[in-house]
Design a protein around this motif. Sequence first.
Motif, PDB file in Angstrom:
ATOM      1  N   ARG A   9      34.331  46.569  45.242  1.00 36.56           N
ATOM      2  CA  ARG A   9      33.336  45.573  45.612  1.00 36.56           C
ATOM      3  C   ARG A   9      32.008  46.212  46.025  1.00 36.56           C
ATOM      4  O   ARG A   9      30.942  45.828  45.530  1.00 36.56           O
ATOM      5  CB  ARG A   9      33.858  44.702  46.748  1.00 36.56           C
ATOM      6  N   GLN A  37      40.366  38.879  42.629  1.00 39.34           N
ATOM      7  CA  GLN A  37      40.708  39.007  44.035  1.00 39.34           C
ATOM      8  C   GLN A  37      41.470  37.794  44.528  1.00 39.34           C
ATOM      9  O   GLN A  37      42.415  37.915  45.320  1.00 39.34           O
ATOM     10  CB  GLN A  37      39.439  39.204  44.871  1.00 39.34           C
ATOM     11  N   ARG A  47      35.426  39.368  39.403  1.00 43.48           N
ATOM     12  CA  ARG A  47      36.070  40.094  40.496  1.00 43.48           C
ATOM     13  C   ARG A  47      36.628  39.130  41.532  1.00 43.48           C
ATOM     14  O   ARG A  47      37.709  39.351  42.086  1.00 43.48           O
ATOM     15  CB  ARG A  47      35.074  41.048  41.151  1.00 43.48           C
ATOM     16  N   ARG A  48      35.908  38.061  41.800  1.00 46.59           N
ATOM     17  CA  ARG A  48      36.401  37.065  42.760  1.00 46.59           C
ATOM     18  C   ARG A  48      37.664  36.396  42.247  1.00 46.59           C
ATOM     19  O   ARG A  48      38.606  36.147  43.007  1.00 46.59           O
ATOM     20  CB  ARG A  48      35.328  36.011  43.019  1.00 46.59           C
ATOM     21  N   ARG A  56      44.918  38.125  43.375  1.00 51.23           N
ATOM     22  CA  ARG A  56      45.614  39.115  44.193  1.00 51.23           C
ATOM     23  C   ARG A  56      45.927  38.547  45.574  1.00 51.23           C
ATOM     24  O   ARG A  56      47.025  38.763  46.100  1.00 51.23           O
ATOM     25  CB  ARG A  56      44.756  40.376  44.324  1.00 51.23           C
ATOM     26  N   ASP A  57      44.976  37.811  46.141  1.00 51.60           N
ATOM     27  CA  ASP A  57      45.220  37.196  47.447  1.00 51.60           C
ATOM     28  C   ASP A  57      46.376  36.203  47.369  1.00 51.60           C
ATOM     29  O   ASP A  57      47.186  36.100  48.300  1.00 51.60           O
ATOM     30  CB  ASP A  57      43.960  36.483  47.946  1.00 51.60           C
ATOM     31  N   HIS A  93      35.703  47.703  39.741  1.00 51.22           N
ATOM     32  CA  HIS A  93      36.629  46.921  40.578  1.00 51.22           C
ATOM     33  C   HIS A  93      36.359  47.072  42.064  1.00 51.22           C
ATOM     34  O   HIS A  93      36.818  46.266  42.856  1.00 51.22           O
ATOM     35  CB  HIS A  93      38.079  47.337  40.281  1.00 51.22           C
TER      36      HIS A  93
END
Length: 584
Positions: free
Chosen positions: A42, A213, A209-210, A216-217, A40
Amino acid sequence: MKFAETTIPPQAGTARPPKSIAASQLAKLVDLGIALSAEHDRSALHQRILKAAREFTNADGGSLYLLNGDESELHFRIMENDTLQRYVVDGNQQEYPFPPVPLYLADGSPNHENIASHVALTGETINIVDAYAADGFDFSGTRRFDAATGYRSQSFLTVPLKSARGRVLGVLQLINARREDGTVIPFDPMIEPLITALTSQSAVALENRRLLQSQRDLIDSFVRILAQGIDAKSPHTGAHCERVPVLAKMLAQAAVDQKNGPFADFSLSEQEWYELDLAAWLHDIGKIVTPEHVVEKATKLETIHNRIHEVRTRFEVLLRDAEIDMLRRQLAGEDQAICEADFAARRDELRAQFELVAQSNIGSENLDLSTIVAIRDIATQTWQRNFDRTAGLSWAESSRMTSEEAAILSQPGAEPLLSDRQDQVYNHVNNGEIYNLSIPRGTLTPEERTIINDHVVLTQDMLEQLPFPPGLRNVPGIAGNHHEKMDGSGYPRGLRGEDMGALEKIMVIADIFEALTAVDRPYKKPKMLSECIDILGRMRDDNKIDSDLFELFLTSGAYREYGDTYLRPDQRDDVDIRHYLRNA
């Protein structure tokens, strides 16, 4: 699982030409794919990708580039080189080696001059035997790099990172394949399928992961918009939801940094930091349904506006009536001096009465019983109303009167100077003038204070309905327990110190200190930093807040750091923290 070996004929002069892709290599590739999917962090993910590719090819060095958000440039992420003994990641401005690579030239045409941008645009793998002898690509930047470092870039293997849907996410570039003895040789074309498989796995991991993310963003943005919306409801409490997270994280960091003392073993994982951040931003989410006029109630008579103006107008009417009465008496032949003396006495009486009412309305001092009695005596005076009091009312306001009351109020009549009317009680709040002016301390009635306090219950209820993942299950508790006290006198659950975790206790102090130091509250004057610390000190002595955290707040300097950033210069006085340290 057993992997079959695939025989590959050796090629002269290539890097450690494998006699076969051994089962161990395939197993390693599978293990690597699992590891990449589980990573996780980066930077760690970028490092794993590049390291694995270099190990498979015995490359001396390599770089990883990823496409930016609008897919117009390749941005450098990581570079490794054994010969130069360099390991550089993006963000290190002193060693940042490469500028972004544009995918399109100034005229808008595709940039096929640079090998990395060409691979990103075409999705093709390019294997260069010798960069200095290669045609079709611009290696001038490579030559400049070599001239500056004394390095000799020779063989290049540039591979696109393609997602499962064929979308190119970035480019992996390996430099100078080597034999066992370190001799630089070309990259074996037969190793390319293995590297392509690796980059495919890497692309999947990067895309996942993007996606995580971006989710999450989105959550973070949504949380901050909610917090900003709550702050925007009241210009007097603006930025509270923004500043409490700052304070909470300052105090939490001080606890993590403590090497000796009660928090020497305290630590927070990345997930726990995120829990604290979300909880701090969401701690007042229940206020989204709290009426603004209750949150902003700066005086006792304030609802949507400060009703002291209406009360003052009635006093003005009584003063005018007294003046008219004086003039009428004089016209009737009474002694002028006596009439004027009576008027002056009445004027002074009304002024004193209004001053008492106006001062009581502010709520800055405790109201004693004699003042409450005086307010009730003042309220018994009457003034003459000549207009229909039922005219111009909304349907909701009219519905709070009975037909009998409406019939009486539509006719002229005498009304008390101050009143507690039945129609002033609605939505579980008593807006009666006498009732509100008789509040012993502050500006809120018990009902209004309940409404304010209920924002914590609403916060807990709202957050407990959200499907937080396992790593964020503590967010409702951390956010919703910020009005609890160590002695169990807080609300809404009446928790005691032993029932709360460290992050909940941190939130308690952060919420209190921000409210104490705020300069935008209408119901109080801005306090000096020393006053705020003194109030916290008394709360510690009364077992309302955690003693160890309070002392850490002082000794770490977190209170001063926050004050220097968010308090007005005239609030930042000196604080002798030794006065509050029990072992000083």
